[in-house]
Write a protein that holds these residues in place. Structure first.
Motif, PDB file in Angstrom:
ATOM      1  N   LYS A   9     -16.312 -47.092 138.748  1.00 51.05           N
ATOM      2  CA  LYS A   9     -16.999 -46.567 139.929  1.00 51.05           C
ATOM      3  C   LYS A   9     -16.011 -45.696 140.668  1.00 51.05           C
ATOM      4  O   LYS A   9     -14.889 -46.094 140.941  1.00 51.05           O
ATOM      5  N   GLU A  10     -16.399 -44.458 140.932  1.00 56.14           N
ATOM      6  CA  GLU A  10     -15.564 -43.498 141.660  1.00 56.14           C
ATOM      7  C   GLU A  10     -16.113 -43.326 143.067  1.00 56.14           C
ATOM      8  O   GLU A  10     -17.191 -43.822 143.381  1.00 56.14           O
ATOM      9  N   LYS A  11     -15.403 -42.602 143.876  1.00 57.83           N
ATOM     10  CA  LYS A  11     -15.834 -42.347 145.252  1.00 57.83           C
ATOM     11  C   LYS A  11     -17.206 -41.676 145.304  1.00 57.83           C
ATOM     12  O   LYS A  11     -18.055 -42.040 146.096  1.00 57.83           O
ATOM     13  N   SER A  15     -17.312 -42.634 136.295  1.00 64.97           N
ATOM     14  CA  SER A  15     -16.636 -41.996 135.167  1.00 64.97           C
ATOM     15  C   SER A  15     -16.598 -43.014 134.034  1.00 64.97           C
ATOM     16  O   SER A  15     -16.697 -44.220 134.258  1.00 64.97           O
ATOM     17  N   ALA A  16     -16.480 -42.491 132.809  1.00 64.70           N
ATOM     18  CA  ALA A  16     -16.434 -43.366 131.644  1.00 64.70           C
ATOM     19  C   ALA A  16     -15.512 -42.750 130.600  1.00 64.70           C
ATOM     20  O   ALA A  16     -15.504 -41.541 130.399  1.00 64.70           O
ATOM     21  N   GLN A  17     -14.750 -43.614 129.953  1.00 70.13           N
ATOM     22  CA  GLN A  17     -13.831 -43.187 128.895  1.00 70.13           C
ATOM     23  C   GLN A  17     -14.064 -44.070 127.679  1.00 70.13           C
ATOM     24  O   GLN A  17     -14.115 -45.295 127.791  1.00 70.13           O
ATOM     25  N   CYS A  18     -14.198 -43.426 126.516  1.00 65.13           N
ATOM     26  CA  CYS A  18     -14.381 -44.189 125.279  1.00 65.13           C
ATOM     27  C   CYS A  18     -13.059 -44.881 124.939  1.00 65.13           C
ATOM     28  O   CYS A  18     -12.005 -44.240 124.899  1.00 65.13           O
ATOM     29  N   ILE A  19     -13.118 -46.164 124.703  1.00 59.99           N
ATOM     30  CA  ILE A  19     -11.919 -46.953 124.427  1.00 59.99           C
ATOM     31  C   ILE A  19     -11.300 -46.560 123.082  1.00 59.99           C
ATOM     32  O   ILE A  19     -10.086 -46.441 122.965  1.00 59.99           O
ATOM     33  N   GLU A  20     -12.138 -46.304 122.074  1.00 57.89           N
ATOM     34  CA  GLU A  20     -11.637 -46.020 120.730  1.00 57.89           C
ATOM     35  C   GLU A  20     -11.282 -44.555 120.495  1.00 57.89           C
ATOM     36  O   GLU A  20     -10.537 -44.248 119.567  1.00 57.89           O
ATOM     37  N   LEU A  21     -11.841 -43.657 121.285  1.00 56.69           N
ATOM     38  CA  LEU A  21     -11.679 -42.223 121.030  1.00 56.69           C
ATOM     39  C   LEU A  21     -10.945 -41.543 122.179  1.00 56.69           C
ATOM     40  O   LEU A  21     -11.531 -41.249 123.223  1.00 56.69           O
ATOM     41  N   GLN A  27     -18.373 -38.025 133.177  1.00 54.16           N
ATOM     42  CA  GLN A  27     -18.617 -38.501 134.540  1.00 54.16           C
ATOM     43  C   GLN A  27     -20.028 -38.122 134.953  1.00 54.16           C
ATOM     44  O   GLN A  27     -20.671 -37.295 134.309  1.00 54.16           O
ATOM     45  N   ALA A  28     -20.499 -38.749 136.036  1.00 50.38           N
ATOM     46  CA  ALA A  28     -21.844 -38.459 136.537  1.00 50.38           C
ATOM     47  C   ALA A  28     -21.993 -39.009 137.942  1.00 50.38           C
ATOM     48  O   ALA A  28     -21.198 -39.840 138.390  1.00 50.38           O
ATOM     49  N   ASP A  29     -23.031 -38.555 138.602  1.00 45.88           N
ATOM     50  CA  ASP A  29     -23.321 -39.026 139.962  1.00 45.88           C
ATOM     51  C   ASP A  29     -24.000 -40.392 139.961  1.00 45.88           C
ATOM     52  O   ASP A  29     -23.810 -41.182 140.872  1.00 45.88           O
ATOM     53  N   THR A  30     -24.835 -40.650 138.932  1.00 44.85           N
ATOM     54  CA  THR A  30     -25.563 -41.918 138.857  1.00 44.85           C
ATOM     55  C   THR A  30     -25.297 -42.596 137.513  1.00 44.85           C
ATOM     56  O   THR A  30     -24.864 -41.956 136.554  1.00 44.85           O
ATOM     57  N   MET A  31     -25.610 -43.874 137.449  1.00 41.80           N
ATOM     58  CA  MET A  31     -25.447 -44.613 136.190  1.00 41.80           C
ATOM     59  C   MET A  31     -26.388 -44.074 135.118  1.00 41.80           C
ATOM     60  O   MET A  31     -26.022 -43.995 133.953  1.00 41.80           O
ATOM     61  N   LYS A  32     -27.590 -43.698 135.501  1.00 43.70           N
ATOM     62  CA  LYS A  32     -28.541 -43.151 134.533  1.00 43.70           C
ATOM     63  C   LYS A  32     -27.995 -41.860 133.913  1.00 43.70           C
ATOM     64  O   LYS A  32     -28.056 -41.672 132.704  1.00 43.70           O
TER      65      LYS A  32
END
Length: 142
Positions: A9-11, A15-21, A27-32
């Motif tokens: 969760k950012e301000k 944001s999301a980072q692939c653990i394996e790659l 990143q995005a404004d919403t989870m959807k």
């Protein structure tokens, strides 16, 4: 074929980072939006140029989803073509050698298997599994 993204969760969103790659981030404004972006980033990362010598690692099946880790599926067409290419490179074969072992008249017939547009018949899948015994269609679509 599922890879795992660590979500933060950012301000102003997520944001999301692939653990394996390494380098597969979004990143995005919403989870959807983030869910859509993770799928898109993953597919683009896995769908490497055919002349690339780089090979992305397979997913780490020991990673389990949790509150901040989400499993994201690769598009099955991309996963299938990636696994064909992965199997060929791991076996040390060129596309020409793989085409010959599968009994194709032209290399183009084999090259189509390494593109996301392929739609192989059961006969072709059987040929793939004969030269790449570890190849699993189930793995590509799970």
């Amino acid at each position: 074929m599922k890879y795992h993204f660590k979500i933060q969760k950012e301000k102003d969103g997520y944001s999301a980072q692939c653990i394996e790659l390494k380098g597969c981030i979004t990143q995005a404004d919403t989870m959807k939006e983030l869910e859509f972006n993770m799928q898109e980033a993953l597919n683009l990362y896995i769908e490497e140029p055919e002349n690339s010598k780089d090979l992305a690692p397979l997913p780490d099946e020991s990673i389990r989803p949790s509150k901040n880790v989400i499993a994201v599926s690769v598009d099955p067409l991309i996963a299938f073509s990636f696994l064909v290419r992965y199997s060929r490179i791991k076996k040390g074969l060129t596309q020409h050698e793989a085409a010959k072992k599968m009994g194709f008249d032209t290399i183009y017939s084999y090259q189509r298997l390494e593109t996301k547009k392929c739609n192989p018949s059961l006969k072709i899948i059987s040929k793939i599994q004969k030269i790449f015994p570890d190849f699993s269609v189930d793995y590509a679509i799970k």
